[in-house]
Design an enzyme around this catalytic site. Structure first.
Site, mmCIF file in Angstrom:
data_model
loop_
_atom_site.group_PDB
_atom_site.id
_atom_site.type_symbol
_atom_site.label_atom_id
_atom_site.label_comp_id
_atom_site.label_asym_id
_atom_site.label_seq_id
_atom_site.Cartn_x
_atom_site.Cartn_y
_atom_site.Cartn_z
ATOM 1 N N ARG A 330 40.437 42.564 29.668
ATOM 2 C CA ARG A 330 41.031 41.554 30.549
ATOM 3 C C ARG A 330 40.886 40.153 29.947
ATOM 4 N NH1 ARG A 330 43.201 40.997 35.909
ATOM 5 N NH2 ARG A 330 43.252 43.240 36.115
ATOM 6 N N GLU A 733 40.647 37.088 42.847
ATOM 7 C CA GLU A 733 40.189 36.548 41.570
ATOM 8 C C GLU A 733 40.967 35.340 41.052
ATOM 9 O OE1 GLU A 733 40.687 40.589 40.060
ATOM 10 O OE2 GLU A 733 38.792 40.323 39.028
#
Lengths: 786, 523
Positions: A330, A733
């Site tokens: 990520r 997030e």
């Protein structure tokens, strides 16, 4: 044909989704009446466990003096690795993580044994004897990620993600670029600091069964890990979680050691066993956000457009793999943030050190990767003498062109330019930029800084099978509704949103819907509530279940109201048609009498995702969430201390399911990320490897005073282009990247010390000491003749 | 139960143990047994089955365990909205995880479970208290685990301001909540809730009834020395304390337990006999004796800093940053001085003020300058059987500039990397007539920077003098590197604080606080 008019109540009814409802447990929270696991009444005979921790960072485990522990007051049992009946293993992906240490200890704080005692205090007192009862032979420890990387110590194979327009194009572009910038950047880790510490309470049930109350974001994984540790089948283990006192990623994989120890002890002793860790032990045992080191080289043009970029990322994985692989993936997939990188190559190394095993934390590597490019663009702007905002804009992904990510996914929902334009106007950025310059010209000691940073964040797990969810919806004959789904409630308001979705689907009052504890005996094989996907996945699954129920009610309603099914409307707590209405409870009762199945399951799988783990290419994300923030800071150039003066946030949540909850997520993420980049410093002893910042006395998360006095948050008008739940977007997030603007505003203020000619070498977190170091470096460089 | 009359040698023969008695949820609770070091939080959660109050850190730093203590106010009136006195009851938030149960003796314990029962309107309940309802309406909870502590801190703020007939500002609320950590919300909605609670019809804590109950409790208390099980002595007078101290020189002196609480909760230390200072009225004395401010060793940090800030408003922010309200309420300045941490925030300011310590041993009194009190790391001049009775602060000479400074990673509730106390007086010619510079965090004890002072004393207050003092400071100190800061930053920071003092006080073009301070004190 003229349909009969609908009643006023129906015409006036506002949709349930999109309302700013308080959190479903808010009234319980404020009264102290919302039970967390430690608040549940204890069963008679409950015993308490505590973990004995390695007092050294690396060494051979030679012996444990069990007799000494057994002799301590209140001690009932001592468990070590040899006592585990099944697999001594709780690594979530790579099986490199023993629950209790076997022949080697890998970090200071590693659980080596468990003490089970009659009281929690007796267990803690006994476990605290670890240094006395453990016989250890020290081995050399590696504590720094760069050092580990240099020695070739990694927890997983290193990765490379690259996209070139043609073979060799990257190196050629770097060599040919009119400007080149190379450098290093370093950012620290971050402790989740959930207010409720890790806890598991395991209670034996009949016929070799076990119910475990576990504060976890991943009940299914806990179920499986416990079953493996016991050598049992999964159906013997029930894991339940009504709510967590915060998770932030820290209770995804790392609840396992506590769940497994409580479970093994409970089964061995045939008694309920609770393991609630003290805050200091929680810090010493569990990992957190990965700190990263970056080496970068970019080529750019005179406008600051990046032509080619190569970056090496070294994360501090800690002693085991845990989730470090997907975290690095990520990070690599978010280095682009909102920017088109024509030629790009990234290397990711997850370094193995003798420290806690780092894990998920809100953003999951994304914030680390994205902060690197923001710092790089900031440096490019300063070298060119341009406003960083202009350089950022010049690099934004295009609409229909310049829109291919490094991992091969095309950005099709890009709103960043419009969003930033709106924020520039709303926040009065340009006038404030001038005002800041004026202030600094007349202020010798205090310097202001201003920065605007954008966010683009990809939504989905990049492991395809995790992108699914299930739900159960029960209709009772009084019209009340019980919902269960696979997501977990950790404060984000998931249960509130899911209840709103179900109420909307059935057209009923919110108060009729109750969402119950997450329970592996209800919805099986759930994914972690993580990657911001809780509402996307579980909302869709619950909607699917509710929709099936509604469809089963349609024939009943059509018959009762004597209208064509197509004329029915489920809204305002009733079904309407032909100018008449039937209250929802009456409809359900009628359906029951007709023997209609009044419960349903639902399932959802995110469409269109594919990902090649070898090449790191594919469509990793269903869509992107966008945002931007402007932060203004005041820096004391004498002491290095600073203060946030103002923050303006504009964030894209698609069509919000619940604006109040979404704003809560956005502001909370901003302050949490601001803490990461300012005051939350992790310090390990350079020789012993002991984490010295292991409690709130030493590890400083923001307080109310740190919040900017002017704090404005708005939702960007947008709708998800994908068919997400009511066209909303995930919100957990992405806003954690908004406080990059605060860090870069500090950088801007520091840069003012050198007349904005010198690039400040500011590391994160920007503690007073880090800021003063950067100020000294800028002053020294400014004093040197050009 | 009969209690013998006090004897002359009361400290030597142990009186009978008595139960700990306090008011909780409207009733008088009697706790028997060896509870001396049991925390109020563990009693609430494990014995009283009241799990609304949470454990977040078990060290008094997160505020999830915040409770409200009510006790009959002494003669001292409320000092303002931060110091609520309602119907003769003084209300103080404390961290229940580090308060020992016997410290509740004679007081009332109020927790989150009580709030909805205050002054409820007619009709079926529960009726959330205005602070609770405002938290709901303003989305002030997410995970909810910290929320009970916030509700209690907001209640204290609410009662204080209702009693004073005013409303808090956002800054007031941020300070009132400085001891409560929230990891979810980012605080903005909680502060909004704290403001909005005042828009609802007032609902007040039943102070009059509570006071009557506490008075009845006190009236039923048998005379004589108070000893609770586990060796917890709670002397009721200075003489009794002095005798006990002489008889038990190894006993642990306990005041606010903001440090000692952690010895138990984290280190499992056995404290032995405890001499609790909280019930000695003479130690709570705070008064001017001529030109000397006498701060009894039992005066809370909150009150002591308020008195010090009256000498110079510049000290107010230092008092605020020292700690959050629950620690300021429980902890004492005397404890901070006697504990003698090298990074204590009280001693540098007191040293700059030339404070003297009144030490007592039996009937003997002596006075020691704070300058001479500390011998080495955590070592001081107290003799066996001796204790700190009071801190004496002489009134500074007219024209003296006082400063209390602190550098830390976080503004509120952080342990200092460097702390400092400065006193500076210039004469009419612009020469330094008097200077005292004291620092914490730069050596094994808090101490004065004598070489830096020498570089300044009698000199014209110019930049050259400042630079000389900064250079001399480097010879005065031996800072360490640790988790809070490197040795280099500590020295640089201390020098920067000197520079700030000079910039603020130099004769030519002195800079106003707004040009030097991130949070200049409101005028």
């Amino acid at each position: 044909m003229n349909a009969p008019a609908l009643p006023d109540a129906v015409l006036a009814a506002k949709p349930e989704v999109g309302r700013s409802r308080p959190h479903e447990s808010a009234a319980l929270h404020v009264a102290g009446a919302a039970p967390y696991i430690d608040d549940l009444p204890e069963l008679a005979g409950t015993l308490h466990a505590a973990l004995g921790l390695s007092p050294i960072a690396h060494g051979r485990l030679l012996a444990i003096d069990r007799a000494a522990l057994q002799a301590l007051p209140g001690v009932v049992e001592v468990l070590s690795a040899a006592d585990l009946p099944g697999a001594n293993q709780c690594g979530p992906i790579v099986h490199d993580e023993p629950i209790l240490a076997t022949d080697t200890v890998h970090y200071l704080g590693q659980p080596v044994f468990a003490v089970i005692a009659r009281t929690r205090e007796a267990a803690r007192r006994a476990a605290a004897q670890a240094a006395k009862v453990l016989q250890l032979e020290p081995l050399p420890a590696v504590l720094k990620a760069r050092e580990a990387h240099a020695q070739g110590l990694h927890v997983i194979p290193s990765m490379t993600l690259q996209r070139e327009s043609a073979p060799g194009a990257l190196d050629a572009a770097l060599a040919a670029a009119p400007h080149r910038l190379a450098g290093q950047f370093q950012l620290g880790g971050q402790e989740q600091f959930y207010l409720e510490g890790q806890i598991s309470y395991a209670c034996p049930t009949e016929n070799r069964g076990l119910r475990v109350h576990c504060s976890t974001q991943h009940p299914s994984e806990m179920q499986h890990t416990i079953a493996h540790a016991l050598g049992w089948q999964a159906h013997q283990v029930q894991v339940e979680c009504r709510r967590m006192g915060g998770g932030f990623g820290g209770k995804e994989s790392q609840s396992a050691v506590f769940a497994c120890v409580a479970a093994v002890a409970a089964v061995r002793l045939g008694r309920p066993v609770k393991l609630r860790v003290d805050r200091d032990d929680d810090f010493m045992i569990t990992g957190r956000r990965h700190g990263f080191d970056f080496d970068y080289a970019v080529g750019h043009d005179a406008e600051g457009r990046v032509l080619a970029a190569e970056v090496t990322m070294i994360s501090n994985a800690g002693w085991s793999a845990d989730l470090s692989g997907p975290v690095m993936t990520r990070a690599l997939c978010h280095f682009d943030n909102a920017y088109w990188l024509p030629e790009v190559r990234m290397h990711g190394h997850s370094a193995r050190t003798n420290t806690q095993s780092n894990t998920a934390f809100r953003g999951f590597g994304g914030p680390q990767g994205a902060l690197a490019i923001e710092v790089i663009l900031d440096s490019i702007a300063r070298r060119l003498g341009r406003d960083p905002l202009e350089v950022r804009r010049a690099n934004f992904y295009g609409l229909g062109e310049r829109n291919l990510t490094p991992y091969g996914q095309t950005v099709e929902d890009n709103v960043i330019a419009a969003l930033v334009d709106q924020l520039v106007a709303d926040s009065d950025y340009l006038a404030r930029r001038a005002a800041v310059a004026d202030f600094n010209a007349g202020s010798p000691v205090l310097k202001k800084g201003l920065a605007l940073t954008p966010v683009k964040f990809g939504i989905s797990f990049n492991v395809k099978q995790f992108n699914q969810a299930g739900a159960l919806v029960h209709l009772y004959t009084d019209g009340s509704v019980l919902v269960n789904h696979g997501g977990t409630e950790m404060g984000q308001g998931l249960n509130t949103k899911v209840a709103q979705v179900v109420a909307e689907e059935l057209g009923i009052a919110f108060e009729r819907v109750r969402v119950t504890a997450t329970d592996t005996q209800k919805v099986a094989n759930t994914s972690a509530t993580a990657a911001s996907t809780g509402s996307d996945l579980n909302g869709k699954a619950a909607q699917d279940a509710a929709r099936q129920l509604r469809e089963r009610l349609v024939p009943i309603a059509a018959a009762q109201l004597a209208v064509d099914p197509a004329a029915l409307r489920f809204v305002a707590d009733a079904v309407h048609g032909g100018g008449r209405s039937l209250p929802f409870p009456a409809l359900v009762k009628a359906a029951y009498l007709e023997r209609v199945q009044l419960w349903s399951d639902g399932h959802y799988a995110t469409p269109g995702l594919h990902w090649n783990r070898e090449t790191l290419q594919g469509r990793s994300f269903y869509y992107y969430a966008y945002g931007a923030a402007v932060s203004e800071v005041l820096v004391d150039t004498l002491s290095g201390e600073h203060r946030l003066l103002r923050a303006d946030l504009l964030h894209d949540v698609g069509r919000s399911l619940n604006p109040a909850l979404d704003i809560g997520q956005i502001e909370g993420a901003y302050v949490q990320g601001y803490g990461w980049l300012s005051s939350e410093e992790l310090v390990w002893h350079p020789q012993t490897g002991k984490l010295l910042t292991h409690a709130p006395s030493t590890y400083k998360i923001p307080t109310a005073t740190d919040v900017p006095p002017v704090f404005r948050t708005r939702l960007f008008e947008n709708a998800n282009v994908e068919d997400s739940i009511h066209r909303s977007k995930a919100v957990g997030e992405p806003p954690l990247l908004l406080p990059f603007s605060a860090f870069l505003a500090i950088r801007d203020a520091v840069s003012a010390v050198g007349g904005h000619r010198i690039d400040p070498p500011l590391r994160a977190p920007a503690t007073p000491e880090a800021v003063l170091d950067a100020i000294d470096a800028v002053r020294a460089a400014a004093a040197r003749p050009a | 139960m009969s209690t013998p009359a006090p004897e002359p040698n009361a400290g030597c023969s142990a009186p009978p143990e008595r139960p700990v008695r306090f008011v909780h949820r409207g009733r008088v609770v009697e706790v028997h047994g060896p509870q001396a070091c049991r925390s109020v939080l563990n009693w609430l959660r494990e014995d009283a089955q009241c799990p609304g109050t949470k454990e977040g850190c078990n060290e008094g730093d997160c505020g999830a365990c915040t409770v409200l203590i009510a006790e009959p106010a002494d003669e001292r009136p409320s000092a303002g909205p931060d110091d609520p006195v309602v119907e003769g009851l003084r209300l103080r938030t404390v961290n229940s995880c580090i308060q020992f149960l016997p410290t509740l003796h004679g007081k009332a314990l109020i927790t989150v479970e009580d709030l909805a029962g205050f002054d409820p309107p007619p009709g079926p309940g529960p009726h959330l208290h205005p602070v609770q309802q405002a938290l709901v309406d303003h989305h002030g909870s997410q995970c909810g685990f910290c929320t009970p502590g916030f509700a209690v801190s907001l209640l204290a703020c609410y009662e204080g301001h209702q009693a004073a007939g005013c409303r808090p500002s956002r800054e007031d609320l941020a300070d009132a909540l400085a001891g409560n950590l929230c990891r979810c919300t980012g605080y903005r909605p909680i502060v909004d809730a704290g403001l909005a609670a005042f828009d609802a019809a007032p609902r007040r804590l039943p102070a009059a009834a509570l006071r009557a109950q506490l008075e009845a409790l006190a009236a039923s208390e048998a005379p004589g020395p108070v000893l609770h099980a586990g060796g917890f002595h709670a002397p009721r007078s200075l003489d009794e304390l002095a005798a006990l101290r002489l008889a038990r020189p190894q006993a642990t002196l306990l005041a606010g337990s903001t440090d000692i609480g952690l010895w138990v909760s984290k280190q499992f230390r056995a404290l032995g006999d405890i001499l609790y200072l909280g019930a000695v009225p003479e130690l709570k004395r705070l008064a001017w004796e001529g030109d000397t401010l006498v701060i009894g060793a039992g005066v809370s940090l909150e009150e002591a800093w308020r008195a010090l800030a009256a000498l110079d408003p510049a000290l107010r922010e230092m008092g605020r940053r020292f700690a959050a309200p629950p620690v300021r309420h429980a902890g004492t300045l005397g404890g901070n001085v006697a504990n003698g941490s090298p990074i204590g925030d009280g001693p540098p300011v007191l040293m700059a003020l030339d404070a003297q310590l009144r030490l007592r041993r039996g009937t003997r009194l002596r006075t020691v300058p704070l300058d001479d009190f500390y011998l080495d790391y955590m070592k001081n001049r107290l003799e066996a059987g001796e204790f700190l009775e009071a801190i004496e602060v002489p009134r500074p000479a007219s024209g003296t500039v006082l400063r209390g400074e602190k550098l830390s990673k976080r503004h509120d509730c952080d342990i200092s990397a460097v702390s400092a106390g400065f006193a500076l007086r210039l004469d009419a010619a612009g020469q330094v007539a008097a200077v005292r510079l004291a620092f914490g965090g730069l050596a094994a004890t808090v101490r004065r920077a004598s070489q830096a002072e020498a570089a300044i004393q009698g000199q014209p207050w110019t930049e050259a003098t400042l630079r000389a003092a900064q250079a001399a400071l480097a010879r005065d100190v031996q800072p360490l590197s640790d988790l809070r800061a490197s040795a280099a930053y500590r020295l640089r920071g201390a020098q920067a604080l000197l520079e700030r003092l000079w910039l603020e006080t130099r004769l030519v073009d002195p800079l106003p606080p707004a040009a030097l301070r991130l949070r200049p004190a409101p005028v």
